[in-house]
Motif scaffolding. Structure first.
Motif, PDB file in Angstrom:
ATOM      1  N   MET A   4     -33.162 -58.539 -14.020  1.00  0.00           N
ATOM      2  CA  MET A   4     -32.954 -57.091 -14.043  1.00  0.00           C
ATOM      3  C   MET A   4     -34.027 -56.423 -13.203  1.00  0.00           C
ATOM      4  O   MET A   4     -35.213 -56.681 -13.376  1.00  0.00           O
ATOM      5  N   THR A   5     -33.610 -55.570 -12.266  1.00  0.00           N
ATOM      6  CA  THR A   5     -34.565 -54.869 -11.415  1.00  0.00           C
ATOM      7  C   THR A   5     -34.277 -53.378 -11.412  1.00  0.00           C
ATOM      8  O   THR A   5     -33.168 -52.939 -11.742  1.00  0.00           O
ATOM      9  N   ALA A   6     -35.274 -52.608 -10.983  1.00  0.00           N
ATOM     10  CA  ALA A   6     -35.130 -51.151 -10.939  1.00  0.00           C
ATOM     11  C   ALA A   6     -34.083 -50.710  -9.932  1.00  0.00           C
ATOM     12  O   ALA A   6     -33.555 -49.599 -10.030  1.00  0.00           O
ATOM     13  N   HIS A   7     -33.769 -51.558  -8.956  1.00  0.00           N
ATOM     14  CA  HIS A   7     -32.815 -51.172  -7.921  1.00  0.00           C
ATOM     15  C   HIS A   7     -31.364 -51.253  -8.396  1.00  0.00           C
ATOM     16  O   HIS A   7     -30.472 -50.738  -7.719  1.00  0.00           O
ATOM     17  N   GLN A   8     -31.112 -51.887  -9.513  1.00  0.00           N
ATOM     18  CA  GLN A   8     -29.736 -52.036  -9.986  1.00  0.00           C
ATOM     19  C   GLN A   8     -29.208 -50.714 -10.539  1.00  0.00           C
ATOM     20  O   GLN A   8     -29.977 -49.827 -10.925  1.00  0.00           O
ATOM     21  N   PRO A   9     -27.881 -50.558 -10.587  1.00  0.00           N
ATOM     22  CA  PRO A   9     -27.284 -49.284 -11.010  1.00  0.00           C
ATOM     23  C   PRO A   9     -27.201 -49.150 -12.532  1.00  0.00           C
ATOM     24  O   PRO A   9     -27.393 -50.109 -13.280  1.00  0.00           O
ATOM     25  N   ILE A  10     -26.906 -47.948 -12.954  1.00  0.00           N
ATOM     26  CA  ILE A  10     -26.621 -47.635 -14.354  1.00  0.00           C
ATOM     27  C   ILE A  10     -25.109 -47.598 -14.524  1.00  0.00           C
ATOM     28  O   ILE A  10     -24.410 -46.950 -13.754  1.00  0.00           O
ATOM     29  N   GLY A  11     -24.583 -48.291 -15.538  1.00  0.00           N
ATOM     30  CA  GLY A  11     -23.154 -48.287 -15.813  1.00  0.00           C
ATOM     31  C   GLY A  11     -22.799 -47.281 -16.890  1.00  0.00           C
ATOM     32  O   GLY A  11     -23.452 -47.238 -17.935  1.00  0.00           O
ATOM     33  N   VAL A  12     -21.792 -46.482 -16.638  1.00  0.00           N
ATOM     34  CA  VAL A  12     -21.365 -45.422 -17.562  1.00  0.00           C
ATOM     35  C   VAL A  12     -19.858 -45.528 -17.744  1.00  0.00           C
ATOM     36  O   VAL A  12     -19.128 -45.715 -16.767  1.00  0.00           O
ATOM     37  N   PHE A  13     -19.372 -45.400 -18.989  1.00  0.00           N
ATOM     38  CA  PHE A  13     -17.925 -45.424 -19.180  1.00  0.00           C
ATOM     39  C   PHE A  13     -17.476 -44.468 -20.271  1.00  0.00           C
ATOM     40  O   PHE A  13     -18.239 -44.101 -21.159  1.00  0.00           O
ATOM     41  N   ASP A  14     -16.209 -44.091 -20.165  1.00  0.00           N
ATOM     42  CA  ASP A  14     -15.560 -43.197 -21.126  1.00  0.00           C
ATOM     43  C   ASP A  14     -14.087 -43.550 -21.180  1.00  0.00           C
ATOM     44  O   ASP A  14     -13.571 -44.265 -20.303  1.00  0.00           O
ATOM     45  N   SER A  15     -13.394 -43.025 -22.158  1.00  0.00           N
ATOM     46  CA  SER A  15     -11.955 -43.232 -22.256  1.00  0.00           C
ATOM     47  C   SER A  15     -11.224 -42.601 -21.078  1.00  0.00           C
ATOM     48  O   SER A  15     -10.079 -42.962 -20.795  1.00  0.00           O
ATOM     49  N   GLY A  16     -11.859 -41.666 -20.409  1.00  0.00           N
ATOM     50  CA  GLY A  16     -11.222 -40.998 -19.281  1.00  0.00           C
ATOM     51  C   GLY A  16     -12.236 -40.228 -18.472  1.00  0.00           C
ATOM     52  O   GLY A  16     -13.290 -40.752 -18.111  1.00  0.00           O
ATOM     53  N   LEU A  17     -11.954 -38.961 -18.224  1.00  0.00           N
ATOM     54  CA  LEU A  17     -12.773 -38.144 -17.338  1.00  0.00           C
ATOM     55  C   LEU A  17     -13.869 -37.378 -18.057  1.00  0.00           C
ATOM     56  O   LEU A  17     -14.756 -36.819 -17.408  1.00  0.00           O
ATOM     57  N   GLY A  18     -13.851 -37.360 -19.380  1.00  0.00           N
ATOM     58  CA  GLY A  18     -14.840 -36.590 -20.118  1.00  0.00           C
ATOM     59  C   GLY A  18     -16.264 -37.044 -19.865  1.00  0.00           C
ATOM     60  O   GLY A  18     -17.191 -36.234 -19.835  1.00  0.00           O
ATOM     61  N   GLY A  19     -16.450 -38.344 -19.684  1.00  0.00           N
ATOM     62  CA  GLY A  19     -17.791 -38.864 -19.461  1.00  0.00           C
ATOM     63  C   GLY A  19     -18.442 -38.357 -18.196  1.00  0.00           C
ATOM     64  O   GLY A  19     -19.665 -38.513 -18.012  1.00  0.00           O
ATOM     65  N   LEU A  20     -17.665 -37.740 -17.305  1.00  0.00           N
ATOM     66  CA  LEU A  20     -18.263 -37.126 -16.119  1.00  0.00           C
ATOM     67  C   LEU A  20     -19.246 -36.022 -16.507  1.00  0.00           C
ATOM     68  O   LEU A  20     -20.187 -35.737 -15.759  1.00  0.00           O
ATOM     69  N   THR A  21     -19.050 -35.396 -17.677  1.00  0.00           N
ATOM     70  CA  THR A  21     -20.005 -34.377 -18.126  1.00  0.00           C
ATOM     71  C   THR A  21     -21.363 -35.006 -18.408  1.00  0.00           C
ATOM     72  O   THR A  21     -22.406 -34.378 -18.191  1.00  0.00           O
ATOM     73  N   VAL A  22     -21.359 -36.239 -18.904  1.00  0.00           N
ATOM     74  CA  VAL A  22     -22.606 -36.968 -19.149  1.00  0.00           C
ATOM     75  C   VAL A  22     -23.165 -37.492 -17.830  1.00  0.00           C
ATOM     76  O   VAL A  22     -24.375 -37.425 -17.571  1.00  0.00           O
ATOM     77  N   LEU A  23     -22.283 -38.029 -16.988  1.00  0.00           N
ATOM     78  CA  LEU A  23     -22.716 -38.550 -15.693  1.00  0.00           C
ATOM     79  C   LEU A  23     -23.419 -37.459 -14.888  1.00  0.00           C
ATOM     80  O   LEU A  23     -24.424 -37.725 -14.211  1.00  0.00           O
ATOM     81  N   LEU A  57     -30.843 -35.381 -13.767  1.00  0.00           N
ATOM     82  CA  LEU A  57     -32.180 -35.798 -14.214  1.00  0.00           C
ATOM     83  C   LEU A  57     -32.720 -36.968 -13.414  1.00  0.00           C
ATOM     84  O   LEU A  57     -33.936 -37.090 -13.212  1.00  0.00           O
ATOM     85  N   LEU A  58     -31.827 -37.836 -12.951  1.00  0.00           N
ATOM     86  CA  LEU A  58     -32.241 -39.069 -12.279  1.00  0.00           C
ATOM     87  C   LEU A  58     -31.572 -39.156 -10.907  1.00  0.00           C
ATOM     88  O   LEU A  58     -30.672 -39.969 -10.689  1.00  0.00           O
ATOM     89  N   PRO A  59     -32.009 -38.345  -9.960  1.00  0.00           N
ATOM     90  CA  PRO A  59     -31.331 -38.279  -8.664  1.00  0.00           C
ATOM     91  C   PRO A  59     -31.464 -39.546  -7.821  1.00  0.00           C
ATOM     92  O   PRO A  59     -30.723 -39.710  -6.844  1.00  0.00           O
ATOM     93  N   HIS A  60     -32.384 -40.431  -8.183  1.00  0.00           N
ATOM     94  CA  HIS A  60     -32.609 -41.637  -7.384  1.00  0.00           C
ATOM     95  C   HIS A  60     -31.800 -42.835  -7.869  1.00  0.00           C
ATOM     96  O   HIS A  60     -31.816 -43.884  -7.226  1.00  0.00           O
ATOM     97  N   GLU A  61     -31.109 -42.693  -8.981  1.00  0.00           N
ATOM     98  CA  GLU A  61     -30.385 -43.821  -9.555  1.00  0.00           C
ATOM     99  C   GLU A  61     -28.992 -43.976  -8.930  1.00  0.00           C
ATOM    100  O   GLU A  61     -28.300 -42.987  -8.672  1.00  0.00           O
ATOM    101  N   ASN A  62     -28.588 -45.225  -8.732  1.00  0.00           N
ATOM    102  CA  ASN A  62     -27.205 -45.532  -8.412  1.00  0.00           C
ATOM    103  C   ASN A  62     -26.407 -45.586  -9.712  1.00  0.00           C
ATOM    104  O   ASN A  62     -26.872 -46.138 -10.718  1.00  0.00           O
ATOM    105  N   LEU A  63     -25.208 -45.022  -9.699  1.00  0.00           N
ATOM    106  CA  LEU A  63     -24.403 -44.880 -10.906  1.00  0.00           C
ATOM    107  C   LEU A  63     -23.027 -45.500 -10.709  1.00  0.00           C
ATOM    108  O   LEU A  63     -22.388 -45.290  -9.675  1.00  0.00           O
ATOM    109  N   LEU A  64     -22.580 -46.249 -11.708  1.00  0.00           N
ATOM    110  CA  LEU A  64     -21.229 -46.798 -11.749  1.00  0.00           C
ATOM    111  C   LEU A  64     -20.492 -46.107 -12.889  1.00  0.00           C
ATOM    112  O   LEU A  64     -21.003 -46.031 -14.003  1.00  0.00           O
TER     113      LEU A  64
END
Length: 282
Positions: free
Chosen positions: A1-20, A26-33
């Motif tokens: 596990m390294t700092a360069h790897q992305p963060i994985g986020v999931f939801d049942s649909g599009l609602g999780g975009l509010t969290v994403l 807050l974390l503009p440097h992170e890669n997000l899945l």
């Protein structure tokens, strides 16, 4: 596990975009899945075993694509699967918790309303939350069948959505609720309409920003925060039809997205040989 790897986020649909969005802010440097399981939405009235199975499958997918942490951006999936996922996978895992605690702290009337799916309100997690922070006030549980479907259809302020919200808000407001907790990540898209119907004396709370802060804290503790010398990128998948969902996802994300079909040969794989997201065919 390294700092360069992305963060994985999931939801049942599009609602999780509010969290994403809060994580991105807050974390503009992170890669997000991000995985929208819209082909199986909504989760709210599905059996717990079915939600658990989907959560396991999507978590495996995200880990296979290099995720260094998992965010369950879905209250229903949190109630069904968070404990199991934490026992199975040795990565930081951040789940949802409805903003009952700040609502209890801020209420003047002593009445808090919680809008959520039936499964969230019936979950063990929610009962534990009320036992921990809900004492001394009246917490009213309001299941909201149909609201997730209205958001997934892109109807954020139409007559059908307005009628459903009016129906669900009426008993809470009649009992004097001055705090409304949004216990589903789809519902923040309805905040303007909820606020209009509830009136200016009622506050509407969600937990997206708190989840983003928890992600930051957990990654910091693990030494996995991305370096500040890059701009983070996003990759998006759906188990629904990308052609049908692309327009709405772009509208909600407020930026054009490249949306891939989950579980097909065309879906990209995220690798990070130099700290950037690179697409490989699966």
């Amino acid at each position: 596990m390294t700092a360069h790897q992305p963060i994985g986020v999931f939801d049942s649909g599009l609602g999780g975009l509010t969290v994403l969005r809060e994580i991105r802010r807050l974390l503009p440097h992170e890669n997000l899945l991000y995985v929208a399981d819209s082909g199986h939405a909504p989760y709210g009235d599905k059996p717990m075993a079915a939600i658990e199975a989907r959560s396991l499958a999507i978590t495996e997918f995200l880990l296979d694509h290099g995720a260094k942490a998992i965010v369950i951006a879905c209250n229903t999936a949190t109630g069904a699967a968070a404990r199991l996922l934490r026992t199975r996978y040795p990565v930081p895992l951040v789940a949802m918790e409805p903003a009952v605690k700040p609502a209890v702290e801020r209420t003047r009337s002593g009445v808090v309303g919680v809008l959520a799916t039936r499964q969230t309100l019936a979950s063990h997690n929610f009962s534990v939350l009320l036992d921990r922070v809900g004492r001394g006030v009246e917490v009213l549980r309001q299941p909201c069948p149909g609201l997730v479907e209205r958001v997934e259809a892109g109807d954020l302020d139409g007559e059908r959505t307005r009628a459903l919200l009016a129906q669900y808000l009426e008993p809470l407001l009649a009992r004097g609720a001055d705090m409304l907790v949004l216990g589903c990540t789809h519902y923040p898209y309805l905040t303007p309409l909820i606020q209009e119907l509830a009136g200016p004396t009622v506050q509407v709370l969600d937990s997206g920003a708190a989840v983003a802060r928890q992600v930051q804290r957990r990654l910091g503790e693990a030494g996995l925060l991305a370096p500040a010398d890059r701009v983070g990128e996003e990759l998006f998948w759906t188990s629904g039809n990308p052609a049908d969902m692309h327009g709405l996802m772009t509208r909600l994300w407020e930026s054009d997205v490249v949306l891939h079909r989950l579980g097909t040969e065309s879906a990209p794989r995220a690798t990070r040989p130099a700290g950037d997201l690179v697409l490989e065919s699966v």
